[in-house]
Design an enzyme around this catalytic site. Structure first.
Site, short mmCIF file in Angstrom:
data_model
loop_
_atom_site.label_atom_id
_atom_site.label_comp_id
_atom_site.label_asym_id
_atom_site.label_seq_id
_atom_site.Cartn_x
_atom_site.Cartn_y
_atom_site.Cartn_z
N HIS A 32 -0.20 -11.97 0.44
CA HIS A 32 -1.05 -10.93 -0.15
C HIS A 32 -1.44 -11.23 -1.60
CE1 HIS A 32 -1.61 -6.24 -0.43
NE2 HIS A 32 -2.70 -6.91 -0.79
N TYR B 279 0.83 -1.21 0.00
CA TYR B 279 0.00 0.00 0.00
C TYR B 279 0.86 1.26 0.00
CZ TYR B 279 -3.68 -3.29 1.36
OH TYR B 279 -4.54 -4.36 1.41
P1 NAD Z 1 -13.41 0.16 1.20
O1 NAD Z 1 -14.57 -0.53 0.60
O2 NAD Z 1 -13.22 0.06 2.65
O3 NAD Z 1 -13.49 1.68 0.71
C1 NAD Z 1 -12.53 2.62 1.07
C2 NAD Z 1 -12.90 3.96 0.48
O4 NAD Z 1 -14.10 4.44 1.08
C3 NAD Z 1 -11.84 5.03 0.77
O5 NAD Z 1 -11.84 5.97 -0.29
C4 NAD Z 1 -12.36 5.68 2.04
O6 NAD Z 1 -11.83 6.96 2.20
C5 NAD Z 1 -13.85 5.67 1.76
N1 NAD Z 1 -14.69 5.71 2.98
C6 NAD Z 1 -14.48 5.09 4.17
N2 NAD Z 1 -15.48 5.35 5.02
C7 NAD Z 1 -16.37 6.15 4.37
C8 NAD Z 1 -17.58 6.74 4.73
N3 NAD Z 1 -18.12 6.57 5.94
N4 NAD Z 1 -18.23 7.49 3.81
C9 NAD Z 1 -17.70 7.68 2.57
N5 NAD Z 1 -16.53 7.14 2.16
C10 NAD Z 1 -15.86 6.38 3.06
O7 NAD Z 1 -12.10 -0.39 0.44
P2 NAD Z 1 -10.60 -0.63 0.86
O8 NAD Z 1 -9.99 0.51 1.57
O9 NAD Z 1 -9.94 -1.14 -0.36
O10 NAD Z 1 -10.69 -1.87 1.86
C11 NAD Z 1 -10.55 -1.75 3.23
C12 NAD Z 1 -9.23 -2.31 3.74
O11 NAD Z 1 -9.22 -3.72 3.61
C13 NAD Z 1 -7.98 -1.82 3.01
O12 NAD Z 1 -7.56 -0.57 3.50
C14 NAD Z 1 -7.04 -2.93 3.31
O13 NAD Z 1 -6.51 -2.79 4.62
C15 NAD Z 1 -7.94 -4.16 3.27
N6 NAD Z 1 -7.97 -4.81 1.92
C16 NAD Z 1 -7.15 -5.86 1.70
C17 NAD Z 1 -7.12 -6.47 0.45
C18 NAD Z 1 -6.19 -7.63 0.22
O14 NAD Z 1 -5.53 -8.06 1.14
N7 NAD Z 1 -6.11 -8.15 -0.97
C19 NAD Z 1 -7.92 -6.01 -0.58
C20 NAD Z 1 -8.78 -4.95 -0.32
C21 NAD Z 1 -8.79 -4.37 0.93
#
Ligand code: NAD
Length: 319
Positions: A124, A59
């Site tokens: 990952h 990230y």
């Molecule tokens: P998400 O669906 O959590 O969306 C994140 C987006 O939504 C960001 O732009 C954030 O600023 C916004 N957001 C958060 N809260 C909000 C709210 N209340 N209102 C409006 N917008 C809001 O997607 P993500 O960040 O990709 O996934 C969450 C976490 O999961 C990642 O940060 C990561 O730690 C993990 N993840 C891991 C993998 C993997 O291991 N392959 C893949 C995807 C995500």
């Protein structure tokens, strides 16, 4: 005040807050975030009962780990009061799941995070590697890291759900403690549900990430790089507009939808501001007090029906 519930993670003995802090936005993945906002977001998360923080060297090309480490250090929270997961095998330079690389990788991650150990180390996005290498080389290397006390538990992450059963069917029971799935338990795609009984039978903990479908289920919409089809993006924007018209917020409803399934230990949502932390925790607390807004959720489901469970290709093999 309602407090966030803590849910057991498979057989690990860990209890994760139902809302987990996804730290990919701290790597500027969804736009720039200042150190000040990052530290304030982590502080607010801890204050409101979030105890689980997820990051990866991938990230922001290691930035997310550095910023999360800086924030945890600055706040001076006792180490046993929070749970950190990071990952290995995926880097800005590409994928490398070799034993040599992942063994070196944890030392680099610990240095950036300013920690002596992480609670969970996850391979990952394993669909981009050889799954047989994950089974025969990567996971055994992670077991050695467990014995050395650098990590407490082992996990795997990926998009296609078939990669989890492929690996779990081939490793000795108890070797993989956790799976992290993403974009498969939200209003537009709930396919993870079918896998939950299998994971439970194996004692494997389940973390579901991206309840907002990486920005699809937000009023402002997804980032430029989002891999969804134009059709899926348009349907989600129509659903967001419908909620707005009704004075509802699609992100809150999406959080509540994902949080409703208690077989999932933590819903990892990416956050980069105090406001988002407060909104997402409030969504959980409101759900605990009032239950889901079933009517609006079914209206959204109706709008999303033509694209239900539509996903996108990821990785070098589709299982
Ligand atoms: P998400 O669906 O959590 O969306 C994140 C987006 O939504 C960001 O732009 C954030 O600023 C916004 N957001 C958060 N809260 C909000 C709210 N209340 N209102 C409006 N917008 C809001 O997607 P993500 O960040 O990709 O996934 C969450 C976490 O999961 C990642 O940060 C990561 O730690 C993990 N993840 C891991 C993998 C993997 O291991 N392959 C893949 C995807 C995500």
């Amino acid at each position: 005040m309602t407090t966030l519930d803590l849910r057991p993670l498979g057989n690990t003995g860990l209890k994760l807050s139902s809302v987990g802090f996804g730290a990919s936005p701290l790597g500027n993945v969804f736009g720039p975030v200042s150190d000040h906002d990052a530290i304030a977001s982590v502080r607010e998360a801890l204050r409101l009962g979030i105890n689980f923080f997820d990051t990866s060297p991938y990230y922001g090309g290691t930035l997310s780990e550095k910023v999360l480490g800086k924030a945890l250090k600055a706040l001076g929270v006792p180490r046993n009061e929070y749970i950190v997961s990071t990952k290995c095998g995926r880097y800005a330079e590409g994928f490398d799941f070799s034993a040599e690389r992942v063994t070196k990788s944890i030392d680099e991650s610990l240095e950036r995070l300013q920690l002596d150990y992480v609670d969970i180390l996850q391979c990952h996005d394993i669909e981009f590697g050889s799954l047989d290498q994950i089974v025969n080389e990567t996971i055994p290397a992670l077991q050695k890291l467990k014995e050395a006390g650098k990590i407490r538990f082992i996990g795997i992450t990926g998009l296609p759900l078939g990669v989890f059963t492929y690996v779990l069917d081939r490793v000795p029971p108890g070797t993989v403690d956790v799976i992290l799935s993403y974009c498969h338990y939200s209003i537009n795609d709930s396919t993870l549900e079918d896998l939950l009984p299998y994971l439970k039978s194996k004692g494997v903990g389940v973390i579901s990430a991206s309840p907002l479908a990486m920005g699809l289920l937000t009023e402002s919409g997804p980032p430029e790089w989002h891999p969804a089809s134009p059709e899926l993006k348009a349907a989600c924007q129509a659903a967001a507009a419908h909620c707005k018209e009704k004075g509802r917020n699609i992100s809150k409803l999406a959080m509540q939808y994902s949080l409703s399934n208690k077989d999932i230990s933590s819903i990892l949502v990416g956050m980069n501001s105090v406001k988002q932390v407060e909104e997402n925790v409030a969504a959980a607390n409101e759900l605990a007090t009032f239950g889901k807004d079933e009517k609006t959720v079914s209206e959204i489901e109706e709008i999303l029906k033509p694209v239900k469970n539509q996903t996108w290709l990821s990785g070098i093999q589709q299982i």
